[in-house]
Write an enzyme that holds these catalytic residues in place. Structure first.
Site, mmCIF file in Angstrom:
data_model
loop_
_atom_site.group_PDB
_atom_site.id
_atom_site.type_symbol
_atom_site.label_atom_id
_atom_site.label_comp_id
_atom_site.label_asym_id
_atom_site.label_seq_id
_atom_site.Cartn_x
_atom_site.Cartn_y
_atom_site.Cartn_z
ATOM 1 N N CYS A 1 0.832 -1.204 0.000
ATOM 2 C CA CYS A 1 0.000 0.000 0.000
ATOM 3 C C CYS A 1 0.871 1.261 0.000
ATOM 4 C CB CYS A 1 -0.914 -0.003 1.230
ATOM 5 S SG CYS A 1 -2.056 1.411 1.265
ATOM 6 N N ASP B 1 0.330 3.818 1.706
ATOM 7 C CA ASP B 1 0.248 4.431 3.038
ATOM 8 C C ASP B 1 1.640 4.824 3.564
ATOM 9 O OD1 ASP B 1 0.063 4.631 5.990
ATOM 10 O OD2 ASP B 1 -2.010 3.984 5.671
ATOM 11 N N ARG C 1 2.767 5.168 6.386
ATOM 12 C CA ARG C 1 3.240 4.467 7.592
ATOM 13 C C ARG C 1 3.782 3.082 7.284
ATOM 14 N NH1 ARG C 1 -2.480 4.801 10.376
ATOM 15 N NH2 ARG C 1 -2.921 4.103 8.248
ATOM 16 N N HIS D 1 -2.221 -4.077 5.079
ATOM 17 C CA HIS D 1 -1.954 -3.603 6.446
ATOM 18 C C HIS D 1 -3.261 -3.255 7.144
ATOM 19 C CE1 HIS D 1 -2.539 0.819 5.840
ATOM 20 N NE2 HIS D 1 -2.400 0.447 4.590
ATOM 21 N N CYS E 1 -6.035 0.218 7.011
ATOM 22 C CA CYS E 1 -5.802 0.719 5.653
ATOM 23 C C CYS E 1 -6.956 1.646 5.248
ATOM 24 C CB CYS E 1 -5.690 -0.453 4.681
ATOM 25 S SG CYS E 1 -5.419 0.060 2.974
HETATM 26 ZN ZN LIG Z 1 -3.422 1.156 2.975
#
Ligand SMILES: [Zn+2]
Length: 208
Positions: free
Chosen positions: A41, A43, A45, A97, A100
């Site tokens: 992803c 993302d 993080r 994750h 998400c």
């Molecule tokens: Zn995600």
């Protein structure tokens, strides 16, 4: 974090590597031979290299919203093709994750503009497992289960591709499904049954 800081960080990073090995970047420029392809992803993080503790050159990486492998997405399909046929990776990982935002957005029926067709791929996964998911009354548990199921279905999409089926036959390439737990920092192997999935999709999708 100011943008100027990035360049300062880069200077420090370069000198740190050169202190340890003066040929570090010279060697890095010679080429890449990563052992695996990671599809994760976007993302901020979920920093792929950091959480796996790998160095530049070790993993071929593709990231998009909610680690999707849509069959008609030229971007991810090109990455898979290049990684498997040219770089000869031996493992493909789809890593989802918890928490998400993409998966969460797909759980709520709302018009999100240009994101609609992208999120529809996750909504399709929800629809496929609707009865199982709606039996889970705890919302966080249902959210986590959809993250798992989405990883599993994206692994199936990877397995459906001709280049992956060919590499599995020729050199035993494997596909793995992982989930990163942001809450604990832990990487979880979903232990996806690759041979079973392959067997299940073979009748319909075998291209080799
Ligand atoms: Zn995600």
């Amino acid at each position: 974090m100011k943008i100027e800081q990035v360049f300062q960080n880069n200077k420090e990073w370069v000198s740190k590597h050169l202190e340890q090995d003066k040929n570090y970047f010279k060697n890095l420029s010679k080429g890449q031979a990563p052992e695996f392809l990671y599809i994760g992803c976007s993302d901020s993080r979920v920093t792929a290299e950091t959480l796996m503790g790998v160095q530049p050159g070790e993993v071929f990486i593709h990231r998009n919203i909610a680690n999707m492998v849509p069959n008609t997405d030229l971007n991810v399909m090109s990455v898979i093709d290049y990684g498997v046929a040219h770089l000869k990776v031996n493992h493909i990982v789809v890593c989802g994750h918890y928490y998400c935002g993409g998966v969460q957005a797909a759980m709520q029926p709302a018009d999100l503009g240009i994101l609609n067709p992208w999120l529809r791929n996750i909504r399709d996964v929800y629809r496929m497992y609707k009865s199982e998911l709606e039996e889970i009354t705890d919302e966080e548990k249902r959210f986590k289960r959809l993250v798992h199921l989405n990883v599993q279905e994206q692994c199936v999409n990877v397995i459906k591709t001709a280049v992956v089926q060919k590499a599995h036959k020729e050199r035993n390439l494997k596909v793995h499904g992982w989930v990163f737990d942001i809450h604990s920092g832990e990487l979880i192997d979903l232990k996806i049954d690759f041979p079973k999935i392959l067997e299940g999709v073979r009748d319909i999708y075998e291209l080799e």
